[in-house]
Scaffold this motif. Structure first.
Motif, mmCIF file in Angstrom:
data_model
loop_
_atom_site.group_PDB
_atom_site.id
_atom_site.type_symbol
_atom_site.label_atom_id
_atom_site.label_comp_id
_atom_site.label_asym_id
_atom_site.label_seq_id
_atom_site.Cartn_x
_atom_site.Cartn_y
_atom_site.Cartn_z
ATOM 1 N N ARG A 67 30.078 95.312 16.612
ATOM 2 C CA ARG A 67 29.481 96.174 15.984
ATOM 3 C C ARG A 67 28.260 96.762 16.583
ATOM 4 N N ARG A 68 28.157 97.999 15.872
ATOM 5 C CA ARG A 68 27.098 98.810 16.824
ATOM 6 C C ARG A 68 25.840 98.302 16.037
ATOM 7 N N VAL A 69 24.643 97.862 16.979
ATOM 8 C CA VAL A 69 23.408 97.384 16.347
ATOM 9 C C VAL A 69 22.318 98.365 17.006
ATOM 10 N N LEU A 70 21.746 98.890 15.792
ATOM 11 C CA LEU A 70 20.622 99.864 16.096
ATOM 12 C C LEU A 70 19.197 99.316 15.971
ATOM 13 N N LEU A 71 18.539 99.243 17.056
ATOM 14 C CA LEU A 71 16.892 98.393 17.093
ATOM 15 C C LEU A 71 16.057 99.728 17.007
ATOM 16 N N PRO A 72 14.944 99.481 16.252
ATOM 17 C CA PRO A 72 13.724 100.503 16.240
ATOM 18 C C PRO A 72 13.130 100.353 17.589
ATOM 19 N N VAL A 73 12.396 101.733 17.727
ATOM 20 C CA VAL A 73 11.387 102.001 19.011
ATOM 21 C C VAL A 73 10.124 102.663 18.036
ATOM 22 N N LEU A 74 9.067 101.816 18.114
ATOM 23 C CA LEU A 74 7.955 102.252 17.574
ATOM 24 C C LEU A 74 7.259 103.603 18.082
ATOM 25 N N LEU A 75 6.945 104.663 17.227
ATOM 26 C CA LEU A 75 6.745 105.611 17.859
ATOM 27 C C LEU A 75 4.888 105.603 17.463
ATOM 28 N N PRO A 76 3.988 106.577 18.522
ATOM 29 C CA PRO A 76 2.582 106.686 18.375
ATOM 30 C C PRO A 76 2.212 107.014 16.736
ATOM 31 N N ASP A 77 2.810 107.652 16.156
ATOM 32 C CA ASP A 77 2.498 107.778 14.755
ATOM 33 C C ASP A 77 3.014 106.762 13.862
ATOM 34 N N ASP A 78 3.411 105.720 14.408
ATOM 35 C CA ASP A 78 3.910 104.488 13.477
ATOM 36 C C ASP A 78 5.274 104.681 12.697
ATOM 37 N N ASP A 79 5.945 105.881 13.182
ATOM 38 C CA ASP A 79 7.174 106.188 12.639
ATOM 39 C C ASP A 79 8.356 105.441 13.726
ATOM 40 N N LEU A 80 9.498 105.492 13.267
ATOM 41 C CA LEU A 80 10.496 104.704 14.041
ATOM 42 C C LEU A 80 11.548 105.622 14.536
ATOM 43 N N ASP A 81 11.888 105.347 15.808
ATOM 44 C CA ASP A 81 13.016 106.316 16.531
ATOM 45 C C ASP A 81 14.014 104.853 16.637
ATOM 46 N N TRP A 82 15.145 105.193 16.948
ATOM 47 C CA TRP A 82 16.213 104.227 17.047
ATOM 48 C C TRP A 82 17.272 104.280 18.371
ATOM 49 N N ALA A 83 17.450 102.957 18.920
ATOM 50 C CA ALA A 83 18.460 103.157 20.201
ATOM 51 C C ALA A 83 19.350 101.930 19.699
ATOM 52 N N ALA A 84 20.431 102.013 20.415
ATOM 53 C CA ALA A 84 21.601 100.928 20.332
ATOM 54 C C ALA A 84 20.868 99.652 21.224
ATOM 55 N N TYR A 85 21.427 98.470 20.692
ATOM 56 C CA TYR A 85 21.456 97.105 21.385
ATOM 57 C C TYR A 85 22.562 96.812 22.246
ATOM 58 N N ALA A 86 22.217 96.725 23.570
ATOM 59 C CA ALA A 86 23.250 96.108 24.313
ATOM 60 C C ALA A 86 23.278 94.753 25.006
ATOM 61 N N GLY A 87 22.564 93.791 24.228
ATOM 62 C CA GLY A 87 22.548 92.290 24.714
ATOM 63 C C GLY A 87 20.678 92.182 25.224
ATOM 64 N N PRO A 88 20.361 91.028 25.140
ATOM 65 C CA PRO A 88 18.965 90.629 25.490
ATOM 66 C C PRO A 88 18.581 91.345 26.668
ATOM 67 N N GLY A 89 19.362 91.614 27.912
ATOM 68 C CA GLY A 89 18.714 92.561 28.701
ATOM 69 C C GLY A 89 18.658 94.049 28.502
ATOM 70 N N SER A 90 18.845 94.545 27.362
ATOM 71 C CA SER A 90 18.823 95.849 27.044
ATOM 72 C C SER A 90 17.356 95.897 26.411
ATOM 73 N N LEU A 91 16.292 95.045 26.673
ATOM 74 C CA LEU A 91 15.316 95.184 25.754
ATOM 75 C C LEU A 91 14.134 94.981 26.670
ATOM 76 N N ALA A 92 12.937 95.720 26.574
ATOM 77 C CA ALA A 92 11.938 95.751 27.312
ATOM 78 C C ALA A 92 10.572 95.533 26.295
ATOM 79 N N ARG A 93 9.611 94.943 26.896
ATOM 80 C CA ARG A 93 8.255 94.641 26.199
ATOM 81 C C ARG A 93 7.605 95.983 26.018
ATOM 82 N N ALA A 94 7.197 95.991 24.681
ATOM 83 C CA ALA A 94 6.328 97.315 24.364
ATOM 84 C C ALA A 94 5.126 97.026 23.795
#
Length: 198
Positions: free
Chosen positions: A79-106
């Motif tokens: 399945r395609r999994v979309l995860l949020p990216v928090l923007l400076p104005d508290d709105d959400l952008d989205w990007a695809a999940y590709a496993g734990p290695g595709s995540l970074a601290r924010a």
């Protein structure tokens, strides 16, 4: 948005948030893996998720019901999994999940996907949208953390799309104060199972 709330409702929301956050902090750490596994099992068995080609989800942090087993199972199933990216104005952008290695601290202790940003409207392409929260009423009124990020995201989701909040058992079926900008969800999942709302 929160500034326009009547003082009594704003105070009621704050009091309920404080009570629920305190209760979550008191939960034993040993319970977290069990909660995450149970929530994942219920969602993966739900017909709406089994049929979904795209699921919008999030990476749980702190004392939220865990999402790691769910995210990995969804991604492994193709399945395609979309995860949020928090923007400076508290709105959400989205990007695809590709496993734990595709995540970074924010910021704010979040883990976010590092892939190509897909835009605010990408959430509208999901067949199922999973959101965090602190409580939900029997009608689907969701209490969030108060930033409004997910209310904005839910406003972009087409009518008829399954929207589900992930909670602990005792957070389902509470009386939740509601403001005009608060958008309901259609389901809740906890270790006890999936509950369809409204």
């Amino acid at each position: 948005m929160a500034a326009s709330q009547p003082p009594a409702r704003s105070a009621a929301k704050t009091a309920l948030r404080d009570r629920l956050v305190t209760a979550r902090r008191r939960r034993p750490l040993s319970e977290r893996a069990e909660v995450a596994a149970a929530v994942a099992a219920h969602l993966l068995a739900a017909p709406e998720v089994r049929r979904a080609a795209t699921v919008a989800a999030y990476v749980a942090v702190g004392d939220e019901p865990g999402t790691a087993p769910l995210l990995d199972a969804l991604e492994a199933s193709g399945r395609r999994v979309l995860l949020p990216v928090l923007l400076p104005d508290d709105d959400l952008d989205w990007a695809a999940y590709a496993g734990p290695g595709s995540l970074a601290r924010a910021g704010r202790g979040l883990l976010e996907p590092v892939g190509r940003r897909l835009g605010h409207e990408a959430v509208a392409t999901a067949d199922v949208v999973l959101v965090p929260g602190l409580a939900v009423s029997p009608r689907g009124d969701r209490l969030g953390r108060g930033g409004g990020s997910y209310d904005r995201a839910l406003a972009r989701v087409p009518v008829g799309t399954v929207t589900c909040v992930l909670l602990h058992d005792e957070e389902v079926g509470l009386d939740v104060p509601v403001d005009a900008h608060d958008l309901p969800v259609t389901a809740a999942v906890s270790p006890a199972g999936v509950v369809r709302l409204r």
